[in-house]
Every structure is written in C-alpha cells, then in structure tokens.
Design a protein around this motif. Sequence first.
Motif, PDB file in Angstrom:
ATOM      1  N   ARG A   1      36.089  22.675  58.040  1.00 44.42           N
ATOM      2  CA  ARG A   1      37.270  23.038  57.314  1.00 44.42           C
ATOM      3  C   ARG A   1      37.298  22.589  55.733  1.00 44.42           C
ATOM      4  O   ARG A   1      37.098  21.514  55.736  1.00 44.42           O
ATOM      5  CB  ARG A   1      38.512  23.033  58.025  1.00 44.42           C
ATOM      6  N   ASP A   2      37.743  23.382  55.011  1.00 49.57           N
ATOM      7  CA  ASP A   2      37.739  23.122  53.479  1.00 49.57           C
ATOM      8  C   ASP A   2      38.860  21.844  53.298  1.00 49.57           C
ATOM      9  O   ASP A   2      39.883  21.901  53.894  1.00 49.57           O
ATOM     10  CB  ASP A   2      38.071  23.983  52.749  1.00 49.57           C
ATOM     11  N   LYS A   3      38.467  20.688  52.652  1.00 52.58           N
ATOM     12  CA  LYS A   3      39.331  19.592  52.417  1.00 52.58           C
ATOM     13  C   LYS A   3      40.506  19.988  51.819  1.00 52.58           C
ATOM     14  O   LYS A   3      41.619  19.422  52.040  1.00 52.58           O
ATOM     15  CB  LYS A   3      38.555  18.519  51.669  1.00 52.58           C
ATOM     16  N   ASP A   4      40.587  20.738  50.815  1.00 52.60           N
ATOM     17  CA  ASP A   4      41.874  21.280  50.007  1.00 52.60           C
ATOM     18  C   ASP A   4      42.572  22.142  50.501  1.00 52.60           C
ATOM     19  O   ASP A   4      43.823  21.907  50.491  1.00 52.60           O
ATOM     20  CB  ASP A   4      41.406  21.757  48.572  1.00 52.60           C
ATOM     21  N   THR A   5      42.161  23.406  51.128  1.00 56.35           N
ATOM     22  CA  THR A   5      42.888  24.133  51.789  1.00 56.35           C
ATOM     23  C   THR A   5      43.154  24.158  53.193  1.00 56.35           C
ATOM     24  O   THR A   5      43.948  25.056  53.864  1.00 56.35           O
ATOM     25  CB  THR A   5      42.467  25.688  51.414  1.00 56.35           C
ATOM     26  N   GLY A   6      42.335  23.771  54.127  1.00 60.65           N
ATOM     27  CA  GLY A   6      42.470  23.614  55.485  1.00 60.65           C
ATOM     28  C   GLY A   6      41.750  24.950  56.170  1.00 60.65           C
ATOM     29  O   GLY A   6      41.424  24.951  57.255  1.00 60.65           O
ATOM     30  N   GLN A   7      41.190  25.766  55.226  1.00 60.03           N
ATOM     31  CA  GLN A   7      40.571  27.015  55.749  1.00 60.03           C
ATOM     32  C   GLN A   7      39.015  26.673  56.343  1.00 60.03           C
ATOM     33  O   GLN A   7      38.580  25.793  56.049  1.00 60.03           O
ATOM     34  CB  GLN A   7      40.338  28.032  54.660  1.00 60.03           C
ATOM     35  N   ARG A   8      38.867  27.614  57.506  1.00 63.31           N
ATOM     36  CA  ARG A   8      37.600  27.363  58.020  1.00 63.31           C
ATOM     37  C   ARG A   8      36.268  27.854  57.018  1.00 63.31           C
ATOM     38  O   ARG A   8      36.707  28.722  56.206  1.00 63.31           O
ATOM     39  CB  ARG A   8      37.334  28.591  59.357  1.00 63.31           C
ATOM     40  N   ILE A   9      35.378  27.145  57.147  1.00 67.33           N
ATOM     41  CA  ILE A   9      34.148  27.530  56.391  1.00 67.33           C
ATOM     42  C   ILE A   9      33.152  28.348  57.268  1.00 67.33           C
ATOM     43  O   ILE A   9      32.673  27.758  58.274  1.00 67.33           O
ATOM     44  CB  ILE A   9      33.458  26.240  55.917  1.00 67.33           C
ATOM     45  N   TRP A  10      32.634  29.195  56.485  1.00 64.78           N
ATOM     46  CA  TRP A  10      31.487  30.086  57.151  1.00 64.78           C
ATOM     47  C   TRP A  10      30.398  29.918  56.384  1.00 64.78           C
ATOM     48  O   TRP A  10      30.199  29.993  55.201  1.00 64.78           O
ATOM     49  CB  TRP A  10      32.117  31.467  57.164  1.00 64.78           C
ATOM     50  N   SER A  11      29.203  29.830  56.975  1.00 60.71           N
ATOM     51  CA  SER A  11      27.666  29.916  56.170  1.00 60.71           C
ATOM     52  C   SER A  11      27.091  31.318  56.476  1.00 60.71           C
ATOM     53  O   SER A  11      26.995  31.755  57.417  1.00 60.71           O
ATOM     54  CB  SER A  11      26.962  28.782  56.878  1.00 60.71           C
ATOM     55  N   VAL A  12      26.888  31.770  55.235  1.00 60.36           N
ATOM     56  CA  VAL A  12      26.209  33.263  55.090  1.00 60.36           C
ATOM     57  C   VAL A  12      24.621  32.745  54.822  1.00 60.36           C
ATOM     58  O   VAL A  12      24.293  32.278  53.992  1.00 60.36           O
ATOM     59  CB  VAL A  12      26.573  34.119  54.087  1.00 60.36           C
ATOM     60  N   ARG A  13      23.739  32.953  55.664  1.00 61.51           N
ATOM     61  CA  ARG A  13      22.327  32.855  55.387  1.00 61.51           C
ATOM     62  C   ARG A  13      21.769  33.789  54.458  1.00 61.51           C
ATOM     63  O   ARG A  13      22.017  35.263  54.940  1.00 61.51           O
ATOM     64  CB  ARG A  13      21.425  32.991  56.636  1.00 61.51           C
ATOM     65  N   VAL A  14      21.307  33.589  53.654  1.00 62.42           N
ATOM     66  CA  VAL A  14      20.903  34.533  52.493  1.00 62.42           C
ATOM     67  C   VAL A  14      19.284  34.599  52.060  1.00 62.42           C
ATOM     68  O   VAL A  14      18.704  33.323  52.024  1.00 62.42           O
ATOM     69  CB  VAL A  14      21.753  34.481  51.094  1.00 62.42           C
ATOM     70  N   LEU A  15      18.703  35.621  51.999  1.00 64.62           N
ATOM     71  CA  LEU A  15      17.380  35.886  51.621  1.00 64.62           C
ATOM     72  C   LEU A  15      17.317  36.129  50.154  1.00 64.62           C
ATOM     73  O   LEU A  15      18.071  37.098  49.531  1.00 64.62           O
ATOM     74  CB  LEU A  15      16.734  36.987  52.513  1.00 64.62           C
ATOM     75  N   ASP A  16      16.570  35.266  49.290  1.00 66.35           N
ATOM     76  CA  ASP A  16      16.403  35.472  47.858  1.00 66.35           C
ATOM     77  C   ASP A  16      15.026  35.889  47.561  1.00 66.35           C
ATOM     78  O   ASP A  16      14.023  35.155  47.685  1.00 66.35           O
ATOM     79  CB  ASP A  16      16.743  34.196  47.234  1.00 66.35           C
ATOM     80  N   PRO A  17      14.894  37.124  47.277  1.00 64.23           N
ATOM     81  CA  PRO A  17      13.519  37.797  46.864  1.00 64.23           C
ATOM     82  C   PRO A  17      12.987  37.537  45.873  1.00 64.23           C
ATOM     83  O   PRO A  17      11.633  37.912  45.568  1.00 64.23           O
ATOM     84  CB  PRO A  17      13.770  39.202  47.238  1.00 64.23           C
ATOM     85  N   ASP A  18      13.387  36.585  45.040  1.00 63.90           N
ATOM     86  CA  ASP A  18      12.785  36.144  43.816  1.00 63.90           C
ATOM     87  C   ASP A  18      11.544  35.187  43.739  1.00 63.90           C
ATOM     88  O   ASP A  18      11.684  34.460  44.578  1.00 63.90           O
ATOM     89  CB  ASP A  18      13.750  35.210  42.783  1.00 63.90           C
ATOM     90  N   PRO A  19      10.298  35.919  43.340  1.00 66.95           N
ATOM     91  CA  PRO A  19       8.988  35.161  43.654  1.00 66.95           C
ATOM     92  C   PRO A  19       8.899  33.782  43.018  1.00 66.95           C
ATOM     93  O   PRO A  19       8.302  33.025  43.587  1.00 66.95           O
ATOM     94  CB  PRO A  19       8.266  36.022  43.091  1.00 66.95           C
ATOM     95  N   VAL A  20       9.708  33.406  42.225  1.00 67.60           N
ATOM     96  CA  VAL A  20       9.861  32.054  41.556  1.00 67.60           C
ATOM     97  C   VAL A  20      10.892  31.113  42.063  1.00 67.60           C
ATOM     98  O   VAL A  20      11.083  29.973  41.652  1.00 67.60           O
ATOM     99  CB  VAL A  20       9.685  31.929  40.027  1.00 67.60           C
ATOM    100  N   ALA A  21      11.780  31.598  43.156  1.00 69.95           N
ATOM    101  CA  ALA A  21      12.799  30.781  43.830  1.00 69.95           C
ATOM    102  C   ALA A  21      12.375  29.644  44.565  1.00 69.95           C
ATOM    103  O   ALA A  21      11.216  29.581  45.038  1.00 69.95           O
ATOM    104  CB  ALA A  21      13.646  31.612  44.844  1.00 69.95           C
ATOM    105  N   ARG A  22      13.198  28.479  44.382  1.00 70.18           N
ATOM    106  CA  ARG A  22      12.701  27.238  44.996  1.00 70.18           C
ATOM    107  C   ARG A  22      12.275  27.389  46.268  1.00 70.18           C
ATOM    108  O   ARG A  22      11.732  26.899  46.963  1.00 70.18           O
ATOM    109  CB  ARG A  22      14.049  26.227  44.756  1.00 70.18           C
ATOM    110  N   GLN A  23      13.599  28.122  46.954  1.00 73.03           N
ATOM    111  CA  GLN A  23      13.390  28.392  48.306  1.00 73.03           C
ATOM    112  C   GLN A  23      14.089  29.903  48.481  1.00 73.03           C
ATOM    113  O   GLN A  23      14.814  30.316  47.955  1.00 73.03           O
ATOM    114  CB  GLN A  23      14.385  27.441  49.186  1.00 73.03           C
ATOM    115  N   ALA A  24      13.305  30.648  49.646  1.00 76.94           N
ATOM    116  CA  ALA A  24      13.502  31.750  49.900  1.00 76.94           C
ATOM    117  C   ALA A  24      14.699  32.192  50.807  1.00 76.94           C
ATOM    118  O   ALA A  24      15.560  32.934  50.386  1.00 76.94           O
ATOM    119  CB  ALA A  24      12.455  32.567  50.759  1.00 76.94           C
ATOM    120  N   GLU A  25      15.025  31.057  51.359  1.00 78.14           N
ATOM    121  CA  GLU A  25      16.473  31.167  52.394  1.00 78.14           C
ATOM    122  C   GLU A  25      17.428  30.197  51.907  1.00 78.14           C
ATOM    123  O   GLU A  25      17.109  29.044  51.615  1.00 78.14           O
ATOM    124  CB  GLU A  25      16.073  31.169  53.656  1.00 78.14           C
ATOM    125  N   LEU A  26      18.502  30.549  51.687  1.00 70.18           N
ATOM    126  CA  LEU A  26      19.477  29.333  51.419  1.00 70.18           C
ATOM    127  C   LEU A  26      20.896  29.789  52.060  1.00 70.18           C
ATOM    128  O   LEU A  26      20.995  30.885  52.588  1.00 70.18           O
ATOM    129  CB  LEU A  26      19.781  29.243  49.949  1.00 70.18           C
TER     130      LEU A  26
END
Length: 136
Positions: A43-68
Amino acid sequence: MAVPKRIPVRFEDMFPHGAYVLGVEAANDFEKVKAGVADVQARDKDTGQRIWSVRVLDPDPVARQAELKVKILGEVAPVPPDAMPGTPFRPVLFEGLSVLPYVDTNGSRPRQGFAFRAVAMRPLGPARRSNPAVAA
C-alpha cells in the motif's frame, strides 16, 4: 531549489517507441510476506491505496532493459487494453508518469535503479499507433 522525490516525465520521452502491457499483478509488501499476514499487497505510504505492478515491454532497441514495471495506485487492478488485432501486443499510454531514482545496494557493488509510477494507463488510439508523434 526543491527537487521532488518523484520526477515527472512525459510518456513520449520515456517510451519513444511506445509501450506494451504484458500483465498486471498486485505488488507484494515483502515485510508482510515475511510476517505471514493474510493481505500481503503493498500500500502507498501517503494514501493507503493498493499498489499494482504493470509489467511493460519497451520495444526501444537501445533501452537499458526490455521489460520493466510501472506501479499504479488504486483499490482495483487497472485493466489492460485489448490486444491489437492479429497480435498479442497491448499498446498502452501511461498518464502522470514519474520516475524515482534510487541506489540498489543489494549486490556486490551499488548500482543506480529507477522506480516508475503512473497515475493511470489507457489504450492507445489508432492515430497514435500509426504515428508515434501524434497523441491519441
């Protein structure tokens, strides 16, 4: 000069080649997991709301990592957009995107890391998919 903890960034600057949702999951609070608590979602420390993680693919060929992961607050999980017809790709636009730089000291030597957060995510319109310079 006051530097904010979370630094706002434009979606176009962070994802110049777009972004694709791979999945959405509850972010775990590892202290709650170790303690054996029934509800281990972070939960967020300031609001108490739940935190959701969205797994994202970054198709940029020079990205540090493809998934974040981009975290979004809310009592219910954000709904990924529909896949583009004929593909498994789910193009998305993050609104209110911010980055939090940090130093990871868990390895043999410290390294720079970044935590990403967004206010919301929404599907991209057809104009955005055909021309990245045009907002949906």
